[in-house]
Design an enzyme around this catalytic site. Structure first.
Site, PDB file in Angstrom:
ATOM      1  N   ASP A  14      42.280  -5.885  33.878  1.00 53.72           N
ATOM      2  CA  ASP A  14      40.938  -5.314  33.821  1.00 53.72           C
ATOM      3  C   ASP A  14      40.962  -4.002  33.030  1.00 53.72           C
ATOM      4  OD1 ASP A  14      38.264  -5.122  34.294  1.00 53.72           O
ATOM      5  OD2 ASP A  14      38.430  -4.634  36.421  1.00 53.72           O
ATOM      6  N   HIS A  31      39.701  -6.053  23.839  1.00 53.05           N
ATOM      7  CA  HIS A  31      40.348  -7.328  24.168  1.00 53.05           C
ATOM      8  C   HIS A  31      41.547  -7.574  23.245  1.00 53.05           C
ATOM      9  CE1 HIS A  31      37.373  -8.125  27.117  1.00 53.05           C
ATOM     10  NE2 HIS A  31      36.380  -8.378  26.277  1.00 53.05           N
ATOM     11  N   LEU A 125      60.831 -18.041  31.975  1.00 56.70           N
ATOM     12  CA  LEU A 125      59.562 -17.555  32.530  1.00 56.70           C
ATOM     13  C   LEU A 125      58.513 -18.656  32.466  1.00 56.70           C
ATOM     14  CD1 LEU A 125      57.876 -15.008  33.492  1.00 56.70           C
ATOM     15  CD2 LEU A 125      57.197 -14.754  31.097  1.00 56.70           C
TER      16      LEU A 125
END
Ligand code: FPP
Length: 237
Positions: A14, A31, A125
């Site tokens: 956020d 963004h 991962l």
């Protein structure tokens, strides 16, 4: 203390918009800067002991945003997936996307399919990107699929149906100063340790991730039980 090297960390990324607006820039710039932070965190995660990383990239409620912002975000995800493909294969990262696909543009679904297929062998991962994701809808979907099965519903079967084998979340991080779950991984976070950071996502660094994981390792996770020391005392009595 046992140090697990197979943590599932989930992040609500956020603060992109505020990061940009504070500098007099458009939210889209925030963004794009956020995508840079994603790169850095994905790279740093295995060394921090994280084996599964789930990032909240686009909530099912984010369709309410102005269309240019939504389109910009979807384009950014497509570009990220195409660029990440080669890097992920070299770095042992398996990318999967969770959430609804039926409202995403075809070109993005192709990018997702191709990236998932190309990176499926990654062992270091598991990177899960939540796109058009709602925790409540995911729970409803799993419940509906399970209702079609003859076996009795158990927590384990439900979790498997919901998360396809991904483990429960160990630590949940939310950046940007807000303190809420926003419909993210509601079942999976039942016993997650929560960390709220005031850092705007584009400024989030691997060093902050490492600090949070270190603090996580110091927490006493009792799952409703008693501390190990108290249990040992009771055994002695
Ligand atoms: C919330 O910040 C962030 C989003 C809705 C999008 C998250 C997307 C990225 C981090 C971009 C890159 C991601 C990938 C996977 C390549 P906000 O815009 O709501 O910030 P605000 O609360 O300051 O307005």
């Amino acid at each position: 203390m046992i140090q697990s090297n197979s943590l599932h960390a989930a992040i609500i990324m956020d603060g992109n918009g505020r990061w940009a607006e504070r500098q007099g820039m458009l939210r889209g710039v925030g963004h794009r800067a956020g995508a840079g932070a994603v790169d850095r965190v994905v790279k740093a995660a295995p060394a921090a002991g994280i084996s599964v990383l789930t990032l909240f990239a686009f909530s099912s409620d984010n369709w309410r945003r102005p269309m240019p912002e939504v389109t910009g975000l979807l384009r950014l995800f497509g570009r990220y997936l195409r660029e990440e493909r080669g890097r992920a294969v070299s770095n042992g990262v398996a990318v999967t996307v969770i959430g609804r696909r039926d409202r995403l543009p075809d070109w993005l679904c192709r990018d997702i399919d191709e990236t998932e297929a190309a990176t499926a062998g990654g062992q270091r991962l598991g990177l899960r990107l939540a796109v058009d994701y709602s925790g409540r809808d995911a729970i409803l979907g799993a419940a509906a699929r399970l209702a079609e099965r003859p076996e009795p519903t158990t927590r384990e079967r439900f979790a498997e149906m919901l998360s396809g084998g991904a483990p429960p979340v160990d630590l949940l991080i939310r950046t940007g100063g807000e303190r809420r779950l926003s419909d993210f991984l509601l079942w999976e976070c039942a016993y997650a340790e929560l960390f709220f950071s005031a850092t705007m996502w584009p400024d989030f660094t691997p060093a902050e991730l490492q600090r949070i994981v270190s603090e996580f390792r110091g927490r006493d996770r009792r799952y409703g039980g008693v501390p190990a020391s108290a249990a040992a005392l009771q055994l002695q009595r």
